[in-house]
Structure formats: C-alpha cells, structure tokens
Design a protein around this motif. Structure first.
Motif, PDB file in Angstrom:
ATOM      1  N   ALA A  16       0.843  -1.208   0.000  1.00 22.64           N
ATOM      2  CA  ALA A  16       0.000   0.000   0.000  1.00 22.64           C
ATOM      3  C   ALA A  16       0.872   1.250   0.000  1.00 22.64           C
ATOM      4  N   CYS A 113      -0.374   3.661   5.978  1.00 22.64           N
ATOM      5  CA  CYS A 113      -0.260   2.308   5.410  1.00 22.64           C
ATOM      6  C   CYS A 113       0.537   1.442   6.384  1.00 22.64           C
ATOM      7  N   GLY A 115      -0.308  -1.137   8.037  1.00 23.34           N
ATOM      8  CA  GLY A 115      -0.512  -2.576   7.917  1.00 23.34           C
ATOM      9  C   GLY A 115      -1.042  -3.267   9.167  1.00 23.34           C
ATOM     10  N   TYR A 262      -9.138  -1.564  13.437  1.00 22.51           N
ATOM     11  CA  TYR A 262      -8.943  -1.200  12.030  1.00 22.51           C
ATOM     12  C   TYR A 262      -9.492   0.209  11.801  1.00 22.51           C
ATOM     13  N   ALA A 280      -4.833   3.070   3.806  1.00 22.39           N
ATOM     14  CA  ALA A 280      -4.846   2.081   2.721  1.00 22.39           C
ATOM     15  C   ALA A 280      -4.183   0.792   3.164  1.00 22.39           C
ATOM     16  N   GLY A 281      -4.700  -0.312   2.649  1.00 19.38           N
ATOM     17  CA  GLY A 281      -4.106  -1.616   2.939  1.00 19.38           C
ATOM     18  C   GLY A 281      -4.658  -2.236   4.213  1.00 19.38           C
ATOM     19  N   ASP A 282      -3.894  -3.150   4.777  1.00 22.29           N
ATOM     20  CA  ASP A 282      -4.386  -3.956   5.890  1.00 22.29           C
ATOM     21  C   ASP A 282      -4.728  -3.154   7.146  1.00 22.29           C
ATOM     22  N   ASP A 285      -8.295  -2.781   6.295  1.00 23.83           N
ATOM     23  CA  ASP A 285      -8.990  -3.864   5.588  1.00 23.83           C
ATOM     24  C   ASP A 285      -8.783  -5.199   6.288  1.00 23.83           C
ATOM     25  N   ARG A 289      -7.133  -8.310   2.673  1.00 25.86           N
ATOM     26  CA  ARG A 289      -5.774  -8.508   3.197  1.00 25.86           C
ATOM     27  C   ARG A 289      -4.773  -9.103   2.205  1.00 25.86           C
ATOM     28  N   THR A 293      -4.588  -6.124  -3.244  1.00 27.79           N
ATOM     29  CA  THR A 293      -5.658  -5.210  -2.835  1.00 27.79           C
ATOM     30  C   THR A 293      -5.060  -4.017  -2.078  1.00 27.79           C
ATOM     31  N   ALA A 294      -4.038  -4.289  -1.273  1.00 30.09           N
ATOM     32  CA  ALA A 294      -3.376  -3.187  -0.548  1.00 30.09           C
ATOM     33  C   ALA A 294      -2.758  -2.213  -1.549  1.00 30.09           C
TER      34      ALA A 294
END
Ligand code: NDP
Length: 324
Positions: A16, A113, A115, A262, A280-282, A285, A289, A293-294
């Motif tokens: 991300a 980002c 994570g 999150y 953005a990213g994990d 999300d 994951r 997608t990230a």
C-alpha cells in the motif's frame, strides 16, 4: 534532528505504502515514505509469491518488495529509515509526525499504510517452521499443500474461511479450536459443517510444532483443554488463524477505528474522517488482506490525495481572486 516537508507523507512501506508513493511521485507530490520497523511489510516474511499479477514464475516476497521500493524511488520518492512515534492531526492539514530519530515530518496530506500483523500462538517450533509448514495465510500458501494434510488453528471467521479455502487444495483439513463453540458467523459454520473434507478438533490447543527429519513440519502436539491429555496430529501444513492486529496504536483517540482497531474509512474509498488523511491496505482492511488489494488501495489514496490538494489550491485561488 531535521524537519522534512512533503505534499504527501506516507507512513508504512508495504504494497500500500509503495504504491501510494509511486502514484504520488508521478503526480509530482514528492512523497516521503517513512518505512517503519519492518521495511517492506508482511511480504518480507513470506517466501514464494505466485498470486501477485505480472510474474508468470514464482517470485520471492522480499524480492518483490525490493522491486516496489526501487520503483517508488526511481520515480522520485524519498525513503526514510525511521519509525513514526507520534502524530498530530489536530487542526487539519498540514499534518505533523515525529520519528524515532527525532526528525519531524510535515505532510500536506497523510497516507497511513501501517498494515497489520498476524497474531501467533507463541508455541515452540512455530517461528522456526515458518515457511516450512507453518503459515498464517492460507490464501497465500495453501496452494503449496495440494493433496496434503493440513490443519487450521482458530475458531473465528478467518479460521473457518481459511479451512474452507484449503478444501480447494486438500481433502484432509482439520480445524483445531480451543473451545467447543466457534466464534465464526453462522453461515460460515454451516458451510464448515457441511464440508466432508473438514474435521474439527474441539477443546484443543497446540503445544508445539514439531519437525520431521527433513526439517519441515511433521506433526503438532495438542493438549486437551478439559482433560489435559496430549496427542499428536500429523500434518504437512498448519495455518495459524487466530486474528490479526492492525498497527493503529499511533492513531488511538485521533482517528475512528472499529472494535478490532482497524481504521474507519468512507466505504469504497481510503478517506478517513479528517480531510487529507487517508488509510490504505491492511490497516483498514480485515476482509481481503492481499498484497494486490493493498497496492490498489494505496493507489486510490494517492489519487484522492492529489485531488484533495488540487481542490484546496482551487479554493485558495478563488479566495484570493475574490479579495482582489
Ligand atoms: P477473531 O478474533 O474473530 O477470532 C480469533 C479466533 O482465534 C477465536 O476463535 C479465538 O478463540 C482464537 N484464538 C485467539 N487466540 C488464541 C490462542 N492464543 N490460542 C488458540 N486460539 C486462539 O479473528 P479473525 O481473524 O477470525 O477475525 C477478525 C475480524 O475480522 C473479525 O471481526 C471477523 O469477523 C472479521 N473477518 C470477517 C470476514 C468476513 O466478513 N468474511 C473474514 C475474516 C475476518 P476464542 O473463540 O476462544 O476466543
């Protein structure tokens, strides 16, 4: 101690963060990426990657991340070997962050980002056999256990989804749960119970992960939580699915997050409730994951950051024109 100014400050250096940087740099925002404690993120602790588009052969996670980093640098990103220890989001843009080095970072936009990390059991053998039979991601590594015996540890949505996913590759999946009742949603439980390929071991915890002569995982030592009895379960792969922890400590009390930590974003966008701050990213999300997608969300964050800056510039111009 130095102060670094940028139009786009990116915290975190997984797919991300690097994707946001690539897009931000190409939009002439001269982004700064503060890489954090684990530069490259979760992919640097995996081995084979064969689901990231663009590579017909298997690539190595650490190599893939080095490539993303090099690409981001090539287009003009400044990389910082630093870890953000505090952020100040009050009063809106620009946003201020302080690094472990004592350096100060000022961003006209902020892209978070940071994570998430899979939680581990902490049992003997678990870390040593990582990549040699023990994994925390069935979607990433399940394919390598085609036709083999696998186990999933956990009783939540992730564990049940991973067990179901693994039935695409294996006819012998065992779900091991520490209680006699699953936490997973009913619909997932129903699917699990209906699958002839999955058996469930209740009231069991994993005491250790044991290797065979080839150095790869050979069996698990289990303990019954009611009787204390120990037993052995031979498996080729074991997937620990006891939850993920997003790295959002820095943002507690500053940005809205769900009960698992999150970050909340406007659905379908990377926008947090603070204009100019994106996630953005994990870190936001817990459903998909994936690296890809990230990366996609990082791209979206950079594009939205660019739009935010352009809209602000337009508004400033309109104000100064009105004043003339
Ligand atoms: P959860 O926290 O929901 O579940 C973790 C599971 O692991 C629990 O069953 C827990 O047991 C077990 N566990 C935790 N620690 C240990 C331990 N030390 N030893 C043994 N077992 C342990 O995590 P998930 O990753 O499953 O889900 C996280 C969030 O993401 C949830 O909100 C979930 O709903 C969501 N999610 C949603 C999906 C979807 O909507 N499709 C897919 C995946 C996740 P116990 O039950 O005893 O506490």
């Amino acid at each position: 101690m130095a102060t670094h100014h940028t139009k786009m400050l990116i915290i975190g250096s997984g797919p991300a963060g690097y994707s946001a940087a690539i897009y931000g740099a190409r939009a002439m925002l001269e982004p700064i990426v503060v890489q954090g404690l684990q530069p490259g993120g979760q992919l640097t602790i995996t081995t084979d990657v064969e689901n990231y588009p663009g590579y017909r052969e298997v690539v190595q996670g650490p190599w893939l991340m080095e490539e993303m980093k090099a690409q981001a640098e090539h287009v003009g990103t400044r990389m910082m070997w630093d870890t953000i220890v505090s952020v100040d989001l009050e009063g809106g843009a620009p946003f201020k962050a302080i690094g472990d080095s004592g350096d100060e970072y000022i961003g006209e936009t902020l892209v978070i980002c940071t994570g998430a990390q899979a939680k581990w059991l902490g049992a003997p053998g678990e870390q040593e056999l990582g990549g040699k039979g023990v994994s925390a991601c069935a979607t990433c590594d399940g394919f390598f256990y085609r036709g083999k015996k696998v186990a999933v540890i956990g009783g939540g949505n992730t564990a049940v989804e991973e067990a179901l996913y693994l039935t695409n590759h294996s006819d012998d999946v065992t779900l091991i749960h520490r209680r006699d009742e699953l936490r997973a949603e009913k619909i997932l439980q129903d699917r699990l119970m209906k699958s002839p390929k999955i058996s469930t071991l209740w009231n069991k915890t994993v005491k250790s992960f044991e290797a065979g002569e080839d150095g790869a995982l050979h069996h698990l030592v289990l303990e019954d939580t009611e009787t204390g009895e120990t037993s052995k379960l031979e498996v080729d792969g074991a997937f620990v699915a006891i939850g993920h922890a997003p790295a959002t400590e820095l943002f507690k009390g500053k940005l809205a997050m769900d009960e698992s930590g999150y970050l909340d974003v406007e659905p379908g966008t990377p926008k947090t409730a603070i204009p100019g701050v994106f996630a953005a990213g994990d870190v936001t999300d817990h459903v998909y994951r994936q690296a890809v997608t990230a990366a996609g969300m990082g791209c979206m964050a950079a594009l939205d950051g660019e739009r935010f800056l352009a809209a602000r510039e337009d508004a400033e111009e309109a104000v100064s024109e009105a004043a003339e």
